[in-house]
Design a protein around this motif. Structure first.
Motif, PDB file in Angstrom:
ATOM      1  N   GLY A  86       0.357  -1.143  -0.389  1.00 29.65           N
ATOM      2  CA  GLY A  86      -0.001  -0.250   0.199  1.00 29.65           C
ATOM      3  C   GLY A  86       0.414   1.019   0.290  1.00 29.65           C
ATOM      4  N   GLN A  87       2.256   0.985  -0.276  1.00 27.35           N
ATOM      5  CA  GLN A  87       3.168   2.280   0.431  1.00 27.35           C
ATOM      6  C   GLN A  87       3.640   2.581  -1.324  1.00 27.35           C
ATOM      7  OE1 GLN A  87       5.793   1.692   3.736  1.00 27.35           O
ATOM      8  NE2 GLN A  87       4.944   3.117   4.489  1.00 27.35           N
ATOM      9  N   ASP A  88       3.242   3.681  -1.823  1.00 34.20           N
ATOM     10  CA  ASP A  88       3.870   4.091  -3.107  1.00 34.20           C
ATOM     11  C   ASP A  88       4.810   5.316  -2.896  1.00 34.20           C
ATOM     12  OD1 ASP A  88       4.645   4.892  -5.742  1.00 34.20           O
ATOM     13  OD2 ASP A  88       2.002   5.019  -6.672  1.00 34.20           O
ATOM     14  N   THR A  89       6.166   4.469  -2.739  1.00 36.62           N
ATOM     15  CA  THR A  89       7.335   5.336  -2.560  1.00 36.62           C
ATOM     16  C   THR A  89       8.166   6.034  -3.671  1.00 36.62           C
ATOM     17  OG1 THR A  89       8.967   3.149  -2.087  1.00 36.62           O
ATOM     18  CG2 THR A  89       7.797   4.229  -0.204  1.00 36.62           C
ATOM     19  N   GLY A  90       7.474   5.504  -4.664  1.00 35.82           N
ATOM     20  CA  GLY A  90       8.537   6.142  -5.716  1.00 35.82           C
ATOM     21  C   GLY A  90       7.405   7.716  -6.467  1.00 35.82           C
ATOM     22  N   ILE A  91       6.647   7.633  -6.170  1.00 38.06           N
ATOM     23  CA  ILE A  91       6.413   9.826  -6.631  1.00 38.06           C
ATOM     24  C   ILE A  91       6.997  10.389  -5.582  1.00 38.06           C
ATOM     25  CG2 ILE A  91       4.047  10.499  -5.978  1.00 38.06           C
ATOM     26  CD1 ILE A  91       2.153   8.980  -6.478  1.00 38.06           C
ATOM     27  N   PHE A  92       7.007  10.302  -4.409  1.00 33.90           N
ATOM     28  CA  PHE A  92       8.589  10.421  -3.710  1.00 33.90           C
ATOM     29  C   PHE A  92       9.328  10.917  -4.256  1.00 33.90           C
ATOM     30  CE2 PHE A  92      11.188  11.342  -0.031  1.00 33.90           C
ATOM     31  CZ  PHE A  92      10.723  12.740   0.457  1.00 33.90           C
ATOM     32  N   ALA A  93      10.167   9.765  -5.075  1.00 33.52           N
ATOM     33  CA  ALA A  93      11.613   9.650  -5.255  1.00 33.52           C
ATOM     34  C   ALA A  93      11.813  10.500  -6.182  1.00 33.52           C
ATOM     35  CB  ALA A  93      11.814   8.390  -5.408  1.00 33.52           C
ATOM     36  N   GLN A  94      10.764  10.330  -7.198  1.00 32.79           N
ATOM     37  CA  GLN A  94      10.546  11.376  -8.094  1.00 32.79           C
ATOM     38  C   GLN A  94      10.461  12.504  -8.307  1.00 32.79           C
ATOM     39  OE1 GLN A  94       7.268   9.259 -10.786  1.00 32.79           O
ATOM     40  NE2 GLN A  94       8.237   7.222 -11.030  1.00 32.79           N
ATOM     41  N   SER A  95       9.609  13.012  -7.431  1.00 29.66           N
ATOM     42  CA  SER A  95       9.890  14.479  -6.668  1.00 29.66           C
ATOM     43  C   SER A  95      10.722  14.826  -6.957  1.00 29.66           C
ATOM     44  CB  SER A  95       8.541  14.974  -5.762  1.00 29.66           C
ATOM     45  OG  SER A  95       7.130  14.068  -6.134  1.00 29.66           O
ATOM     46  N   ILE A  96      11.976  14.170  -5.244  1.00 30.04           N
ATOM     47  CA  ILE A  96      13.379  14.607  -5.008  1.00 30.04           C
ATOM     48  C   ILE A  96      13.719  14.694  -6.468  1.00 30.04           C
ATOM     49  CG2 ILE A  96      15.096  13.971  -4.023  1.00 30.04           C
ATOM     50  CD1 ILE A  96      12.916  15.039  -2.521  1.00 30.04           C
ATOM     51  N   LEU A  97      13.978  14.083  -7.359  1.00 28.17           N
ATOM     52  CA  LEU A  97      14.736  13.913  -8.557  1.00 28.17           C
ATOM     53  C   LEU A  97      14.038  15.377  -9.706  1.00 28.17           C
ATOM     54  CD1 LEU A  97      14.900  10.836 -10.099  1.00 28.17           C
ATOM     55  CD2 LEU A  97      16.952  11.935  -8.946  1.00 28.17           C
ATOM     56  N   ALA A  98      12.992  15.401  -9.480  1.00 33.86           N
ATOM     57  CA  ALA A  98      12.496  16.389 -10.583  1.00 33.86           C
ATOM     58  C   ALA A  98      13.181  17.870  -9.130  1.00 33.86           C
ATOM     59  CB  ALA A  98      10.705  16.806  -9.846  1.00 33.86           C
ATOM     60  N   MET A  99      13.287  18.056  -7.493  1.00 32.14           N
ATOM     61  CA  MET A  99      13.814  18.782  -6.926  1.00 32.14           C
ATOM     62  C   MET A  99      15.217  19.434  -7.322  1.00 32.14           C
ATOM     63  SD  MET A  99      12.156  18.369  -3.240  1.00 32.14           S
ATOM     64  CE  MET A  99      13.438  19.903  -3.165  1.00 32.14           C
ATOM     65  N   ILE A 100      15.678  18.265  -7.825  1.00 34.56           N
ATOM     66  CA  ILE A 100      17.158  18.159  -7.879  1.00 34.56           C
ATOM     67  C   ILE A 100      18.419  18.785  -9.620  1.00 34.56           C
ATOM     68  CG2 ILE A 100      19.349  16.929  -8.368  1.00 34.56           C
ATOM     69  CD1 ILE A 100      18.541  14.303  -6.248  1.00 34.56           C
ATOM     70  N   ASN A 101      16.772  18.235 -10.171  1.00 37.42           N
ATOM     71  CA  ASN A 101      16.728  18.720 -11.934  1.00 37.42           C
ATOM     72  C   ASN A 101      16.581  20.569 -12.197  1.00 37.42           C
ATOM     73  OD1 ASN A 101      17.253  16.301 -13.192  1.00 37.42           O
ATOM     74  ND2 ASN A 101      15.165  15.619 -13.257  1.00 37.42           N
ATOM     75  N   ALA A 102      15.431  21.069 -10.558  1.00 39.69           N
ATOM     76  CA  ALA A 102      15.154  21.883 -11.551  1.00 39.69           C
ATOM     77  C   ALA A 102      16.472  22.630 -10.079  1.00 39.69           C
ATOM     78  CB  ALA A 102      13.773  22.619 -10.712  1.00 39.69           C
ATOM     79  N   HIS A 103      17.167  22.727  -9.280  1.00 36.33           N
ATOM     80  CA  HIS A 103      17.744  23.294  -8.496  1.00 36.33           C
ATOM     81  C   HIS A 103      18.558  23.611 -10.065  1.00 36.33           C
ATOM     82  CE1 HIS A 103      21.043  24.073  -5.893  1.00 36.33           C
ATOM     83  NE2 HIS A 103      21.476  23.303  -6.629  1.00 36.33           N
ATOM     84  N   ASP A 104      19.142  22.199 -10.552  1.00 36.71           N
ATOM     85  CA  ASP A 104      20.815  23.067 -11.416  1.00 36.71           C
ATOM     86  C   ASP A 104      20.532  23.361 -13.066  1.00 36.71           C
ATOM     87  OD1 ASP A 104      22.201  20.547 -10.262  1.00 36.71           O
ATOM     88  OD2 ASP A 104      21.161  19.043 -11.319  1.00 36.71           O
ATOM     89  N   ALA A 105      19.098  23.501 -13.532  1.00 36.76           N
ATOM     90  CA  ALA A 105      17.984  24.291 -14.625  1.00 36.76           C
ATOM     91  C   ALA A 105      18.697  25.770 -13.927  1.00 36.76           C
ATOM     92  CB  ALA A 105      17.313  24.087 -14.443  1.00 36.76           C
ATOM     93  N   ARG A 106      18.034  26.518 -12.439  1.00 33.78           N
ATOM     94  CA  ARG A 106      18.201  27.041 -12.048  1.00 33.78           C
ATOM     95  C   ARG A 106      19.676  28.138 -11.630  1.00 33.78           C
ATOM     96  NH1 ARG A 106      14.585  29.198  -6.902  1.00 33.78           N
ATOM     97  NH2 ARG A 106      15.104  31.056  -7.285  1.00 33.78           N
ATOM     98  N   LEU A 107      20.390  26.664 -11.255  1.00 35.20           N
ATOM     99  CA  LEU A 107      21.858  27.391 -11.505  1.00 35.20           C
ATOM    100  C   LEU A 107      22.166  27.832 -12.821  1.00 35.20           C
ATOM    101  CD1 LEU A 107      23.698  25.095  -8.480  1.00 35.20           C
ATOM    102  CD2 LEU A 107      23.012  27.077  -8.675  1.00 35.20           C
ATOM    103  N   GLN A 108      21.785  26.784 -13.483  1.00 36.89           N
ATOM    104  CA  GLN A 108      22.476  27.318 -14.858  1.00 36.89           C
ATOM    105  C   GLN A 108      21.252  28.440 -15.749  1.00 36.89           C
ATOM    106  OE1 GLN A 108      24.604  25.393 -17.069  1.00 36.89           O
ATOM    107  NE2 GLN A 108      24.152  26.565 -18.704  1.00 36.89           N
ATOM    108  N   ALA A 109      20.253  28.426 -15.412  1.00 36.28           N
ATOM    109  CA  ALA A 109      20.155  29.893 -15.398  1.00 36.28           C
ATOM    110  C   ALA A 109      20.357  31.260 -15.323  1.00 36.28           C
ATOM    111  CB  ALA A 109      18.601  29.865 -15.361  1.00 36.28           C
TER     112      ALA A 109
END
Length: 273
Positions: free
Chosen positions: A158-181
């Motif tokens: 009943g635990q879907d931890t993949g959603i949390f993991a995907q969101s953390i990866l999205a945070m990391i990608n967004a952080h890299d995008a902000r640094l680049q920009a």
């Protein structure tokens, strides 16, 4: 960061205006010394060159402004991506174990506070504080990813931890995008050098043309110098991360922080932080 990021806008504006007026004056004085030597033969050519140089300068200013505006829009898009990723991670934390959920939400609250403090430090040109906040953000990314990994390893029914993991990866990608920009998507120093050189030469030719005729307008001289300088200042401020006249609206991050604290009410005031 480049050298222009450390120069106050008012100081840069004064330097640009005075520099352009100075080269107009140099051109005028030189034109005055040769105005009696075949002026009519030179006048048509000088006017054509002056018109072409001023037109090319205007084109370069428009081109540079377009680049700076694009960089600003990229920073805005990266910011929106990060807000969405943090919100998804905070909601996704409800799908992991209770102990890890509490840790994850506390880390996300701290991360959001850091993101609200970062623009203030950037506007104050406190690069030591900016660098430390960026490093702290990356440490929080590592801690959140460690929580995501451990949650996926121990996930029960009943635990879907993949959603949390995907969101953390999205945070990391967004952080890299902000640094680049913010730090790397900048107008090239070669373009700046060319722009300043073209402005100087255009003012020199304009002054020379006035010197050949023996007449000039002080009002027109200062108006032209201030106009071109003001556009250069706008381009400079749009392109650099520590913007003074332009601000990236932080309202979405403010409201996200408010929801994390349990307050669901949206403020009607648009804040610039």
């Amino acid at each position: 960061m480049n050298a222009l990021d450390q120069v106050p806008l008012l100081g840069l504006l004064a330097l640009l205006v005075v520099g352009q007026v100075l080269f107009i004056e140099i051109g005028f004085r030189y034109g005055n010394t040769v105005k009696g030597r075949g002026v009519k033969a030179q006048m048509a050519q000088v006017r054509a060159i002056m018109g072409a140089s001023l037109g090319l300068l205007a084109f370069m200013l428009a081109f540079s402004f377009s680049m700076a505006q694009k960089h600003f829009e990229e920073r805005t898009q990266a910011y929106m991506m990060e807000v969405s990723a943090i919100d998804s991670a905070f909601r996704g934390a409800d799908l992991i174990g209770l102990e890890k959920r509490i840790q994850a939400k506390e880390l996300l609250r701290h991360f959001t506070k850091l993101r609200l403090e970062l623009p203030k430090a950037a506007r104050q040109a406190d690069m030591d504080a900016v660098v430390e906040m960026v490093r702290e953000s990356e440490r929080i990314h590592d801690l959140l990813w460690a929580l995501a990994e451990s949650s996926m390893e121990g996930a029960g029914e009943g635990q879907d931890t993949g959603i949390f993991a995907q969101s953390i990866l999205a945070m990391i990608n967004a952080h890299d995008a902000r640094l680049q920009a913010a730090l790397f998507n900048r107008i090239s120093p070669i373009i700046w050098l060319t722009l300043f050189l073209m402005a100087i030469l255009s003012m020199l030719v304009m002054g020379y043309q006035a010197g050949l005729t023996g007449a000039r307008s002080t009002l027109a001289t200062w108006t032209l110098a201030i106009t071109f300088s003001a556009v250069m200042i706008l381009i400079t401020d749009l392109d650099r991360p520590n913007m003074t006249m332009f601000h990236l609206n932080q309202q979405l991050m403010v409201e996200l922080e408010s929801r994390m604290e349990g307050n669901d009410a949206w403020s009607t005031d648009v804040q610039q932080r």
